[in-house]
Scaffold this active site. Structure first.
Site, PDB file in Angstrom:
ATOM      1  N   ASN A  66       0.865  -1.176   0.000  1.00 55.85           N
ATOM      2  CA  ASN A  66       0.000   0.000   0.000  1.00 55.85           C
ATOM      3  C   ASN A  66       0.904   1.229   0.000  1.00 55.85           C
ATOM      4  OD1 ASN A  66      -1.769   2.076   0.522  1.00 55.85           O
ATOM      5  ND2 ASN A  66      -2.192   1.458   2.641  1.00 55.85           N
ATOM      6  N   TRP A  67       0.988   1.880  -1.147  1.00 58.24           N
ATOM      7  CA  TRP A  67       1.895   3.032  -1.260  1.00 58.24           C
ATOM      8  C   TRP A  67       1.321   4.282  -0.596  1.00 58.24           C
ATOM      9  CZ3 TRP A  67       3.914   2.937  -7.070  1.00 58.24           C
ATOM     10  CH2 TRP A  67       4.615   1.744  -7.279  1.00 58.24           C
ATOM     11  N   LYS A  68       0.093   4.218  -0.168  1.00 54.73           N
ATOM     12  CA  LYS A  68      -0.592   5.382   0.433  1.00 54.73           C
ATOM     13  C   LYS A  68      -0.439   6.605  -0.483  1.00 54.73           C
ATOM     14  CE  LYS A  68       0.426   3.440   4.915  1.00 54.73           C
ATOM     15  NZ  LYS A  68       0.255   3.598   6.343  1.00 54.73           N
ATOM     16  N   HIS A  90      -9.383   0.592   4.721  1.00 53.08           N
ATOM     17  CA  HIS A  90      -8.114   0.830   5.434  1.00 53.08           C
ATOM     18  C   HIS A  90      -8.390   1.716   6.644  1.00 53.08           C
ATOM     19  CE1 HIS A  90      -4.070   2.258   6.309  1.00 53.08           C
ATOM     20  NE2 HIS A  90      -3.634   1.190   5.664  1.00 53.08           N
ATOM     21  N   GLU A 141      -6.893   4.161   7.835  1.00 51.44           N
ATOM     22  CA  GLU A 141      -6.755   5.604   7.603  1.00 51.44           C
ATOM     23  C   GLU A 141      -8.028   6.161   6.961  1.00 51.44           C
ATOM     24  OE1 GLU A 141      -3.005   5.487   5.524  1.00 51.44           O
ATOM     25  OE2 GLU A 141      -2.074   4.741   7.351  1.00 51.44           O
ATOM     26  N   GLU A 192      -5.204  -5.465  10.426  1.00 48.11           N
ATOM     27  CA  GLU A 192      -4.264  -4.368  10.636  1.00 48.11           C
ATOM     28  C   GLU A 192      -4.609  -3.636  11.935  1.00 48.11           C
ATOM     29  OE1 GLU A 192      -2.226  -3.199   6.763  1.00 48.11           O
ATOM     30  OE2 GLU A 192      -3.972  -1.919   6.979  1.00 48.11           O
ATOM     31  N   GLY A 232       2.371   1.971  10.685  1.00 46.99           N
ATOM     32  CA  GLY A 232       3.266   3.112  10.536  1.00 46.99           C
ATOM     33  C   GLY A 232       3.953   3.538  11.818  1.00 46.99           C
ATOM     34  N   SER A 290       3.540  -2.342  10.327  1.00 42.89           N
ATOM     35  CA  SER A 290       4.990  -2.304  10.570  1.00 42.89           C
ATOM     36  C   SER A 290       5.694  -3.614  10.194  1.00 42.89           C
ATOM     37  CB  SER A 290       5.286  -1.911  12.021  1.00 42.89           C
ATOM     38  OG  SER A 290       4.777  -0.608  12.279  1.00 42.89           O
TER      39      SER A 290
HETATM   40  C1  PEP Z   1      -0.670  -0.018   5.870  1.00 40.91           C
HETATM   41  O1  PEP Z   1      -0.638   1.127   5.461  1.00 40.91           O
HETATM   42  O2  PEP Z   1      -1.589  -0.772   5.557  1.00 40.91           O
HETATM   43  C2  PEP Z   1       0.412  -0.490   6.725  1.00 40.91           C
HETATM   44  C3  PEP Z   1       0.349  -1.694   7.225  1.00 40.91           C
HETATM   45  O3  PEP Z   1       1.446   0.402   6.956  1.00 40.91           O
HETATM   46  P1  PEP Z   1       2.867   0.064   7.625  1.00 40.91           P
HETATM   47  O4  PEP Z   1       3.380  -1.215   6.998  1.00 40.91           O
HETATM   48  O5  PEP Z   1       3.721   1.234   7.285  1.00 40.91           O
HETATM   49  O6  PEP Z   1       2.645  -0.097   9.082  1.00 40.91           O
END
Ligand code: PEP
Length: 253
Positions: free
Chosen positions: A9-11, A94, A96, A166, A172, A213
């Site tokens: 996921n490049w966000k 997600h 976010e 998640e 993050g 992470s």
């Molecule tokens: C994500 O954005 O879905 C995610 C898991 O981010 P990260 O790996 O940076 O924690």
């Protein structure tokens, strides 16, 4: 046997030129890992260029959201068929989007249904916040998100659903969940509700990822768990060496 799955996921990172540069570096490194379903999810505007670059390769492309209506007066939104023109996958729900953009279990459910109707694979995210975790609400929150997100789907449709656990506090933050803890949540609060909604066979065959992470250094630990089939990767998906190490670890699963 569930095929391992790793999605990046490049966000809100990478222009189309930067995205193509990233996959130019990534593709030769991950192309050989055929045991793993590999996906990158750029932001909408980078999708066409990245998708063109990956055309004919074994690496799939997804978007990070979509809207459930097919067309019309929905300024700023993107319809399932527009995603399908370039992509095979879509991330839905997600954390976010849930926390910052008002995504609800109901809208997640509409989006999952719309994605499946368009022939996309839906990567549906679930996970509890730190407050919910500390208040002992993980089971209630995660199982509710699973039940409501998948509400009304027919069993056969689950072939095209991937669930990502998640925990919000792990995204993050550099503070990943423990592999055993994530496995327990997936086994008891995700697969069990899936069995109740559909059947045991579906609960055992649906692919469930861990996200939060994940790095090249800790991926193997997660993938050694029986109920974790891969990872949804944020930060490390922007680093070709790290993402490749995660894909390589998944291939050993
Ligand atoms: C994500 O954005 O879905 C995610 C898991 O981010 P990260 O790996 O940076 O924690």
């Amino acid at each position: 046997m569930r095929k391992p799955f790793v999605a990046g996921n490049w966000k809100m990172n990478k222009t189309s030129a930067q995205g193509v540069a990233l996959v130019n570096e990534l593709l030769p490194a991950i192309i050989g890992y055929d045991r793993v379903e590999r996906v990158v999810c750029p932001s909408y505007l980078a999708v066409p260029a990245v998708s063109a670059r990956l055309q004919g390769s074994p690496v799939g492309v997804g978007t990070q959201d979509l809207y459930w209506e097919t067309s019309g007066a929905y300024t700023g939104e993107v319809a399932p068929d527009m995603v399908k023109e370039f992509c095979q996958y879509v991330i839905i729900g997600h954390s976010e989007r849930r926390a910052k953009f008002g995504e609800t279990d109901e809208s997640v459910n509409k989006k999952v249904k719309a994605a499946l109707a368009a022939g996309l694979v839906a990567i549906m995210c679930v996970g509890e916040t730190l407050e919910e975790n500390e208040a002992g609400q993980t089971e209630a929150v995660v199982s509710r998100q699973v039940r409501e997100g998948l509400n009304g789907l027919v069993t056969a449709a689950m072939e095209n659903v991937v669930i990502a656990y998640e925990p919000v506090w792990a995204i993050g933050t550099g503070r990943a969940a423990s592999a055993e803890g994530a496995n327990a949540v997936i086994k008891d609060f995700i697969r069990k509700p899936v069995a109740a909604l559909f059947d045991e066979k579906t609960a055992q065959s649906v692919r469930v990822l861990y996200g939060g992470s994940v790095t090249g250094a800790n991926a193997r630990e997660f993938f050694s768990q029986p109920d974790i089939d891969g990872a949804l990767v944020g930060g490390a998906s922007l680093k070709p060496v790290d993402f490749t190490a995660i894909v390589a670890a998944a291939a050993e699963r």
